[in-house]
Scaffold this active site. Sequence first.
Site, PDB file in Angstrom:
ATOM      1  N   GLN A 170       0.851  -1.193   0.000  1.00 39.47           N
ATOM      2  CA  GLN A 170       0.000   0.000   0.000  1.00 39.47           C
ATOM      3  C   GLN A 170       0.887   1.245   0.000  1.00 39.47           C
ATOM      4  O   GLN A 170       0.406   2.353  -0.197  1.00 39.47           O
ATOM      5  CB  GLN A 170      -0.882   0.047   1.253  1.00 39.47           C
ATOM      6  CG  GLN A 170      -1.816  -1.128   1.402  1.00 39.47           C
ATOM      7  CD  GLN A 170      -2.521  -1.098   2.739  1.00 39.47           C
ATOM      8  OE1 GLN A 170      -3.585  -0.512   2.905  1.00 39.47           O
ATOM      9  NE2 GLN A 170      -1.905  -1.740   3.740  1.00 39.47           N
ATOM     10  N   HIS A 228      -1.380   1.491  -4.265  1.00 37.22           N
ATOM     11  CA  HIS A 228      -1.722   2.911  -4.129  1.00 37.22           C
ATOM     12  C   HIS A 228      -0.809   3.822  -4.915  1.00 37.22           C
ATOM     13  O   HIS A 228      -0.778   5.031  -4.664  1.00 37.22           O
ATOM     14  CB  HIS A 228      -1.704   3.312  -2.637  1.00 37.22           C
ATOM     15  CG  HIS A 228      -2.804   2.632  -1.858  1.00 37.22           C
ATOM     16  ND1 HIS A 228      -2.780   2.527  -0.483  1.00 37.22           N
ATOM     17  CD2 HIS A 228      -3.944   2.012  -2.257  1.00 37.22           C
ATOM     18  CE1 HIS A 228      -3.864   1.884  -0.083  1.00 37.22           C
ATOM     19  NE2 HIS A 228      -4.578   1.557  -1.139  1.00 37.22           N
ATOM     20  N   THR A 234       0.385  -2.611   8.737  1.00 32.42           N
ATOM     21  CA  THR A 234      -0.800  -1.906   8.248  1.00 32.42           C
ATOM     22  C   THR A 234      -1.908  -1.980   9.290  1.00 32.42           C
ATOM     23  O   THR A 234      -2.113  -2.997   9.940  1.00 32.42           O
ATOM     24  CB  THR A 234      -1.302  -2.461   6.902  1.00 32.42           C
ATOM     25  OG1 THR A 234      -2.507  -1.766   6.522  1.00 32.42           O
ATOM     26  CG2 THR A 234      -1.571  -3.952   6.942  1.00 32.42           C
TER      27      THR A 234
HETATM   28  P1  OAD Z   1      -1.493   3.366   8.969  1.00 31.88           P
HETATM   29  O1  OAD Z   1      -0.779   4.597   9.424  1.00 31.88           O
HETATM   30  O2  OAD Z   1      -2.989   3.362   8.912  1.00 31.88           O
HETATM   31  O3  OAD Z   1      -1.075   2.146   9.897  1.00 31.88           O
HETATM   32  C1  OAD Z   1       0.301   1.913  10.165  1.00 31.88           C
HETATM   33  C2  OAD Z   1       0.360   0.627  10.966  1.00 31.88           C
HETATM   34  O4  OAD Z   1       1.729   0.310  11.161  1.00 31.88           O
HETATM   35  C3  OAD Z   1      -0.274   0.743  12.345  1.00 31.88           C
HETATM   36  O5  OAD Z   1      -1.073  -0.411  12.579  1.00 31.88           O
HETATM   37  C4  OAD Z   1       0.929   0.776  13.294  1.00 31.88           C
HETATM   38  O6  OAD Z   1       0.642   0.128  14.530  1.00 31.88           O
HETATM   39  C5  OAD Z   1       1.931  -0.029  12.517  1.00 31.88           C
HETATM   40  N1  OAD Z   1       3.333   0.270  12.798  1.00 31.88           N
HETATM   41  C6  OAD Z   1       3.902   1.462  13.044  1.00 31.88           C
HETATM   42  N2  OAD Z   1       5.237   1.334  13.165  1.00 31.88           N
HETATM   43  C7  OAD Z   1       5.508   0.009  12.969  1.00 31.88           C
HETATM   44  C8  OAD Z   1       6.689  -0.767  12.949  1.00 31.88           C
HETATM   45  N3  OAD Z   1       7.899  -0.222  13.154  1.00 31.88           N
HETATM   46  N4  OAD Z   1       6.588  -2.101  12.712  1.00 31.88           N
HETATM   47  C9  OAD Z   1       5.376  -2.682  12.507  1.00 31.88           C
HETATM   48  N5  OAD Z   1       4.214  -1.994  12.500  1.00 31.88           N
HETATM   49  C10 OAD Z   1       4.291  -0.677  12.735  1.00 31.88           C
HETATM   50  O7  OAD Z   1      -0.881   2.989   7.537  1.00 31.88           O
HETATM   51  P2  OAD Z   1      -1.489   1.983   6.491  1.00 31.88           P
HETATM   52  O8  OAD Z   1      -2.201   0.856   7.147  1.00 31.88           O
HETATM   53  O9  OAD Z   1      -0.404   1.659   5.538  1.00 31.88           O
HETATM   54  O10 OAD Z   1      -3.715   5.356   1.594  1.00 31.88           O
HETATM   55  O11 OAD Z   1      -2.580   2.920   5.735  1.00 31.88           O
HETATM   56  C11 OAD Z   1      -3.249   2.387   4.601  1.00 31.88           C
HETATM   57  C12 OAD Z   1      -3.504   3.527   3.657  1.00 31.88           C
HETATM   58  O12 OAD Z   1      -4.158   4.642   4.354  1.00 31.88           O
HETATM   59  C13 OAD Z   1      -2.250   4.160   3.072  1.00 31.88           C
HETATM   60  O13 OAD Z   1      -1.768   3.442   1.965  1.00 31.88           O
HETATM   61  C14 OAD Z   1      -2.775   5.530   2.666  1.00 31.88           C
HETATM   62  C15 OAD Z   1      -3.520   5.872   3.949  1.00 31.88           C
HETATM   63  O14 OAD Z   1      -4.464   6.876   3.752  1.00 31.88           O
HETATM   64  C16 OAD Z   1      -3.470   5.992   0.396  1.00 31.88           C
HETATM   65  O15 OAD Z   1      -2.478   6.648   0.221  1.00 31.88           O
HETATM   66  C17 OAD Z   1      -4.516   5.777  -0.644  1.00 31.88           C
END
Ligand code: OAD
Length: 248
Positions: free
Chosen positions: A100, A118, A194
């Site tokens: 993503q 994305h 994610t």
């Molecule tokens: P999020 O910011 O929603 O979630 C990030 C996740 O990574 C969370 O569950 C954190 O707990 C976890 N996290 C943070 N640091 C970490 C680490 N060092 N190791 C493991 N996990 C960790 O990001 P996404 O789920 O990627 O959409 O968001 C999905 C989409 O929402 C993105 O692609 C973007 C955003 O709006 C678009 O750009 C269309």
Amino acid sequence: MFSAKLIEILKQARQIVVLTGAGTSAESGVPTFRDAQTGLWAHYNPAELASPEAFKRNPKLVWDWYSWRRETVLAAQPNAGHYALVQMARHVPNFHLITQNVDGLHQRAGSEQIIELHGNITRIRCEHCSHTIDLTKQNLDSLTLSDTEPPRCASCNHYYRPDVVWFGENLPVQALQQAEQLAQSCDVFFSIGTSSQVYPAAALPLYANKAVVIEINREKTALTQQADFALQGASGEILPALVECVWG
Ligand code: OAD
């Protein structure tokens, strides 16, 4: 650190599919979206910056915000988690990486055949004719830059925009179909870094109905309850340890 059952499952795995989110790049210094305090959406309103309406309303603001994000990711380096996925792919007969993320760090770590759900912030695309420029290969010097508007396409004079999926836009159809098919056919499905909140990407683990589902995340998510294995911690630490433990 890892159960014997998990290690055996991975040693026997024939097809592994990995879905990554912003958490896999957090240890590279690239902000996630929803982490409290540090997430981008804690400081910026996606409706004002990450939608076609926002670009129509204020193209220069959107262009500049993405230019700032692009500089951030180009200054970042892949972390041990990115490199561990490159190693994992070398040990598994059939490995596919679906992301993503738009930061291009998987590519820079050496991962191949990446399915970008994305888009990619290091590419720009004409909003009208879709002429695309990869800014890791060709810089902006060849374009006429302005203080008041995004650069314009040399062919049709419309604005260039970031080659990423904005809120309200559809994902690239072929990438999504391929991701769904791969999830349906794999025997191990990883969901890494994610929050599992944004669809249709968040539905991919549900397609993986033949697979053992493994989640790696610092925190619990909407997927944690359904995962067969939930490894809580930083992907930059867990992934290298897991690859070392399973494949030596
Ligand atoms: P999020 O910011 O929603 O979630 C990030 C996740 O990574 C969370 O569950 C954190 O707990 C976890 N996290 C943070 N640091 C970490 C680490 N060092 N190791 C493991 N996990 C960790 O990001 P996404 O789920 O990627 O959409 O968001 C999905 C989409 O929402 C993105 O692609 C973007 C955003 O709006 C678009 O750009 C269309």
